[in-house]
Design a protein around this motif. Sequence first.
Motif, PDB file in Angstrom:
ATOM      1  N   LYS A  83      -0.307  11.223 -13.113  1.00  0.00           N
ATOM      2  CA  LYS A  83      -1.170  11.124 -11.938  1.00  0.00           C
ATOM      3  C   LYS A  83      -1.858   9.758 -11.984  1.00  0.00           C
ATOM      4  N   SER A  84      -2.051   9.163 -10.832  1.00  0.00           N
ATOM      5  CA  SER A  84      -2.754   7.883 -10.797  1.00  0.00           C
ATOM      6  C   SER A  84      -4.251   8.112 -10.959  1.00  0.00           C
ATOM      7  N   GLY A  85      -4.891   7.235 -11.743  1.00  0.00           N
ATOM      8  CA  GLY A  85      -6.336   7.325 -11.910  1.00  0.00           C
ATOM      9  C   GLY A  85      -7.088   7.021 -10.622  1.00  0.00           C
ATOM     10  N   GLY A  86      -6.364   6.504  -9.633  1.00  0.00           N
ATOM     11  CA  GLY A  86      -7.013   6.126  -8.379  1.00  0.00           C
ATOM     12  C   GLY A  86      -7.151   7.269  -7.383  1.00  0.00           C
ATOM     13  N   VAL A  87      -6.427   8.376  -7.631  1.00  0.00           N
ATOM     14  CA  VAL A  87      -6.462   9.477  -6.665  1.00  0.00           C
ATOM     15  C   VAL A  87      -7.893  10.004  -6.547  1.00  0.00           C
ATOM     16  N   VAL A  88      -8.318  10.176  -5.323  1.00  0.00           N
ATOM     17  CA  VAL A  88      -9.703  10.570  -5.083  1.00  0.00           C
ATOM     18  C   VAL A  88      -9.778  12.093  -4.942  1.00  0.00           C
ATOM     19  N   GLU A  89     -10.810  12.687  -5.541  1.00  0.00           N
ATOM     20  CA  GLU A  89     -11.023  14.134  -5.408  1.00  0.00           C
ATOM     21  C   GLU A  89     -11.539  14.404  -4.004  1.00  0.00           C
ATOM     22  N   LEU A  90     -10.798  15.127  -3.231  1.00  0.00           N
ATOM     23  CA  LEU A  90     -11.223  15.414  -1.861  1.00  0.00           C
ATOM     24  C   LEU A  90     -11.808  16.830  -1.821  1.00  0.00           C
ATOM     25  N   ASP A  91     -13.029  16.950  -1.313  1.00  0.00           N
ATOM     26  CA  ASP A  91     -13.625  18.287  -1.284  1.00  0.00           C
ATOM     27  C   ASP A  91     -13.352  18.987   0.048  1.00  0.00           C
ATOM     28  N   ILE A  98       0.870  -1.178   0.000  1.00  0.00           N
ATOM     29  CA  ILE A  98       0.000   0.000   0.000  1.00  0.00           C
ATOM     30  C   ILE A  98       0.902   1.221   0.000  1.00  0.00           C
ATOM     31  N   PHE A  99       0.846   1.993  -1.059  1.00  0.00           N
ATOM     32  CA  PHE A  99       1.745   3.137  -1.260  1.00  0.00           C
ATOM     33  C   PHE A  99       3.190   2.759  -0.911  1.00  0.00           C
ATOM     34  N   GLY A 100       3.599   1.610  -1.409  1.00  0.00           N
ATOM     35  CA  GLY A 100       4.999   1.197  -1.263  1.00  0.00           C
ATOM     36  C   GLY A 100       5.305   0.437   0.011  1.00  0.00           C
ATOM     37  N   TYR A 103     -14.665  17.341   3.260  1.00  0.00           N
ATOM     38  CA  TYR A 103     -13.866  16.170   3.650  1.00  0.00           C
ATOM     39  C   TYR A 103     -12.587  16.631   4.351  1.00  0.00           C
ATOM     40  N   ARG A 104     -11.926  17.619   3.742  1.00  0.00           N
ATOM     41  CA  ARG A 104     -10.667  18.091   4.329  1.00  0.00           C
ATOM     42  C   ARG A 104     -10.896  18.637   5.734  1.00  0.00           C
ATOM     43  N   GLU A 105     -12.034  19.301   5.927  1.00  0.00           N
ATOM     44  CA  GLU A 105     -12.326  19.834   7.259  1.00  0.00           C
ATOM     45  C   GLU A 105     -12.529  18.696   8.271  1.00  0.00           C
ATOM     46  N   ALA A 108      -7.478   4.345  -0.329  1.00  0.00           N
ATOM     47  CA  ALA A 108      -6.131   3.863  -0.672  1.00  0.00           C
ATOM     48  C   ALA A 108      -6.234   2.710  -1.658  1.00  0.00           C
ATOM     49  N   ALA A 109      -5.097   2.105  -1.982  1.00  0.00           N
ATOM     50  CA  ALA A 109      -5.074   0.998  -2.943  1.00  0.00           C
ATOM     51  C   ALA A 109      -4.053  -0.045  -2.523  1.00  0.00           C
ATOM     52  N   VAL A 110      -4.413  -1.305  -2.727  1.00  0.00           N
ATOM     53  CA  VAL A 110      -3.465  -2.410  -2.521  1.00  0.00           C
ATOM     54  C   VAL A 110      -2.931  -2.768  -3.904  1.00  0.00           C
ATOM     55  N   GLY A 142       2.432  19.529  -7.626  1.00  0.00           N
ATOM     56  CA  GLY A 142       1.276  19.106  -8.420  1.00  0.00           C
ATOM     57  C   GLY A 142       0.023  19.786  -7.909  1.00  0.00           C
ATOM     58  N   PRO A 143      -1.012  19.832  -8.734  1.00  0.00           N
ATOM     59  CA  PRO A 143      -2.253  20.476  -8.310  1.00  0.00           C
ATOM     60  C   PRO A 143      -3.001  19.657  -7.260  1.00  0.00           C
ATOM     61  N   GLU A 144      -4.120  20.198  -6.827  1.00  0.00           N
ATOM     62  CA  GLU A 144      -4.946  19.522  -5.829  1.00  0.00           C
ATOM     63  C   GLU A 144      -5.313  18.124  -6.314  1.00  0.00           C
ATOM     64  N   ASN A 145      -5.337  17.184  -5.406  1.00  0.00           N
ATOM     65  CA  ASN A 145      -5.741  15.816  -5.729  1.00  0.00           C
ATOM     66  C   ASN A 145      -4.975  15.232  -6.918  1.00  0.00           C
ATOM     67  N   SER A 146      -3.671  15.444  -6.930  1.00  0.00           N
ATOM     68  CA  SER A 146      -2.896  14.812  -7.996  1.00  0.00           C
ATOM     69  C   SER A 146      -2.178  13.572  -7.451  1.00  0.00           C
ATOM     70  N   GLY A 147      -2.196  13.418  -6.137  1.00  0.00           N
ATOM     71  CA  GLY A 147      -1.548  12.244  -5.548  1.00  0.00           C
ATOM     72  C   GLY A 147      -0.123  12.517  -5.081  1.00  0.00           C
ATOM     73  N   LYS A 148       0.190  13.782  -4.784  1.00  0.00           N
ATOM     74  CA  LYS A 148       1.555  14.137  -4.370  1.00  0.00           C
ATOM     75  C   LYS A 148       1.989  13.362  -3.123  1.00  0.00           C
TER      76      LYS A 148
HETATM   77  N1  LIG Z   1      -4.146   4.715  -6.414  1.00  0.00           N
HETATM   78  C1  LIG Z   1      -5.005   5.138  -5.501  1.00  0.00           C
HETATM   79  N2  LIG Z   1      -6.118   4.438  -5.211  1.00  0.00           N
HETATM   80  C2  LIG Z   1      -7.012   4.861  -4.283  1.00  0.00           C
HETATM   81  N3  LIG Z   1      -6.867   6.006  -3.604  1.00  0.00           N
HETATM   82  C3  LIG Z   1      -5.773   6.747  -3.842  1.00  0.00           C
HETATM   83  C4  LIG Z   1      -4.790   6.359  -4.799  1.00  0.00           C
HETATM   84  N4  LIG Z   1      -3.814   7.308  -4.816  1.00  0.00           N
HETATM   85  C5  LIG Z   1      -4.163   8.242  -3.913  1.00  0.00           C
HETATM   86  N5  LIG Z   1      -5.343   7.903  -3.335  1.00  0.00           N
HETATM   87  C6  LIG Z   1      -6.080   8.672  -2.302  1.00  0.00           C
HETATM   88  O1  LIG Z   1      -6.528   9.887  -2.906  1.00  0.00           O
HETATM   89  C7  LIG Z   1      -6.489  10.945  -1.946  1.00  0.00           C
HETATM   90  C8  LIG Z   1      -5.657  12.110  -2.485  1.00  0.00           C
HETATM   91  O2  LIG Z   1      -4.331  11.672  -2.681  1.00  0.00           O
HETATM   92  P1  LIG Z   1      -3.068  12.471  -2.138  1.00  0.00           P
HETATM   93  O3  LIG Z   1      -3.302  12.941  -0.737  1.00  0.00           O
HETATM   94  O4  LIG Z   1      -1.853  11.652  -2.402  1.00  0.00           O
HETATM   95  O5  LIG Z   1      -3.108  13.712  -3.122  1.00  0.00           O
HETATM   96  P2  LIG Z   1      -2.429  15.133  -2.965  1.00  0.00           P
HETATM   97  O6  LIG Z   1      -2.165  15.641  -4.330  1.00  0.00           O
HETATM   98  O7  LIG Z   1      -1.249  15.028  -2.036  1.00  0.00           O
HETATM   99  O8  LIG Z   1      -3.595  15.929  -2.255  1.00  0.00           O
HETATM  100  P3  LIG Z   1      -3.733  17.486  -1.887  1.00  0.00           P
HETATM  101  O9  LIG Z   1      -4.758  18.015  -2.819  1.00  0.00           O
HETATM  102  O10 LIG Z   1      -4.193  17.452  -0.454  1.00  0.00           O
HETATM  103  O11 LIG Z   1      -2.393  18.163  -2.036  1.00  0.00           O
HETATM  104  C9  LIG Z   1      -5.911  10.352  -0.669  1.00  0.00           C
HETATM  105  O12 LIG Z   1      -6.983   9.998   0.167  1.00  0.00           O
HETATM  106  C10 LIG Z   1      -5.174   9.117  -1.160  1.00  0.00           C
HETATM  107  O13 LIG Z   1      -5.046   8.143  -0.159  1.00  0.00           O
END
Ligand SMILES: Nc1ncnc2c1ncn2[C@@H]1O[C@H](COP(=O)(O)OP(=O)(O)OP(=O)(O)O)[C@@H](O)[C@H]1O
Length: 494
Positions: free
Chosen positions: A319-327, A43-45, A330-332, A62-64, A134-140
């Motif tokens: 960017k991974s297609g799995g990254v979730v858009e956090l509003d 999970i994330f390495g 949610y962040r609050e 997250a992702a396995v 990277g921009p918001e929700n890019s998975g940084k």
């Molecule tokens: N491959 C994946 N599968 C499922 N969920 C994922 C995956 N990659 C990232 N996520 C989830 O998506 C969410 C956003 O990812 P992450 O926090 O890495 O992005 P960020 O770019 O750092 O966000 P921020 O906008 O806060 O800067 C997190 O909840 C993370 O666990």
Amino acid sequence: MDTSENVNVHTRKWVLQAESEYRFELDPSATLAIKLVSGHAEIFGAELAEGKVYLFGQECKAAVFTWLGCAIEMSHPSVEYVSDETPMAVYANVHLALEQMRVRALAAVHGLPIPEDEGDDTAGADPPRVLVLGPENSGKTSVCKTLANYAVRAGQDWVPTYVNVDPSEGAWSVPGAISAAPITAPIQTSSPASALGTTATSAPNHVSSNALLPLSYWYGHAEMRRNPLLMDRLIRNLGENIRDRYEGDTAGRCSGLIVDTPASFAASSGTGGDHRLTMIKACVDTFQINVILVVGHEKLNVEMQRTYGNRMAVLKIAKSGGVVELDAAYRERIHKYQLHTYFYGHVIEPPVGITSRGYVQAGEQTPDQTMHLSPLSASVNFGDIVIYRIGEETMAPSSALPIGAARVVSEMQPLVVDPTLGGSGLYNAVLAILAPPNPDESERYDEEILDLPVVGYIAITALDVPNRRMTVLSPSPGSLTGKTAIVGSFEWQE
Ligand SMILES: Nc1ncnc2c1ncn2[C@@H]1O[C@H](COP(=O)(O)OP(=O)(O)OP(=O)(O)O)[C@@H](O)[C@H]1O
């Protein structure tokens, strides 16, 4: 191996093909249990141990991932799916390149012949110091975690430094801080309340065996634009402090560092006052960055190539297609979980219908250690703690001031907050307690408190103005008398 123990109506098995990942998302009240039945997965390495049950909660997403295929067994999450389109091969290649830099850096330190970099004979012997943008929700954060975990797993005793300059991330303590920590064991993922693992600042010693000792500075707000000057200064303080630590720590220095940044460094806020390039420059200078990774943002990649491409490697990664858009909501909620976890710890209950026998929470090394903390509620005199706020109370960004208007109070000026005054903003405020100032009076200076790291946090839960006393929630015993604290804009909610 007997896998029948937890196979019931509440669990089922998934078989994952090589280079695919199982992605899940949890609703606020849901928890999830996952067990690796066979094969290898991460999970994330961070590798999963076979047969061990990992618990997830607090809206974790997250992702396995598996390189070679595996079978996992789990309870029912709120959202789940499997994808075989991941950028993990790219991330692994980046890791290999960083690994070569570490090996060359260590060889140079020991006076050994420096291995050549394939295809690049001009490569120096600098350890990797990576800035991830990277921009918001890019998975940084996920990329940073993965790279740090791969370094730790490489079996070379690397101790990379993870630097978090995103004050909304919370990292190892509470939101509002920017921090750095040496990573000695893979960072586990179980809850966004402790996205980067467990910290030692709030946990009692007996549960901190797996905890990190981060170095933190308190910015006090979630957003960079609130006080960019302060942010710039704190980033530089963090960098300076890391450089000092590296002086006697060859292994740490050769392992390099990975800097996780807020999305505001990548995209301009729109309403003028665009400080993001100044912030990127502060990071590049102070952390002596030599690799920039841009996650999924073409324009920023071009901009970074132009600005820094002649001095260092600038790479765009997908960017991974799995990254979730956090509003925003949610962040609050996550900020609330983080604050709560700092004071009370958290225990993720196994999902309904699943035996808790043998369960451990991800991130913990022994099954009998839970992260249930007991903070203290203490009454202190107003005079016991000197509380500061940095800059004007209602700080409008400089760009919002009328043309020609100068600020009356500098954005960097520490102002003493008087708890007896109405509107002090201290009720339910979260405060950072600072390390003591220089014992040598002659070395002190006006803005010294801006440069003091944090030793812990407290929350003010009641103010008794007539008796000049306040009730504070504190993670550990120990006198607060004579301490200096800074208040930011985070509120404590029980
Ligand atoms: N491959 C994946 N599968 C499922 N969920 C994922 C995956 N990659 C990232 N996520 C989830 O998506 C969410 C956003 O990812 P992450 O926090 O890495 O992005 P960020 O770019 O750092 O966000 P921020 O906008 O806060 O800067 C997190 O909840 C993370 O666990």
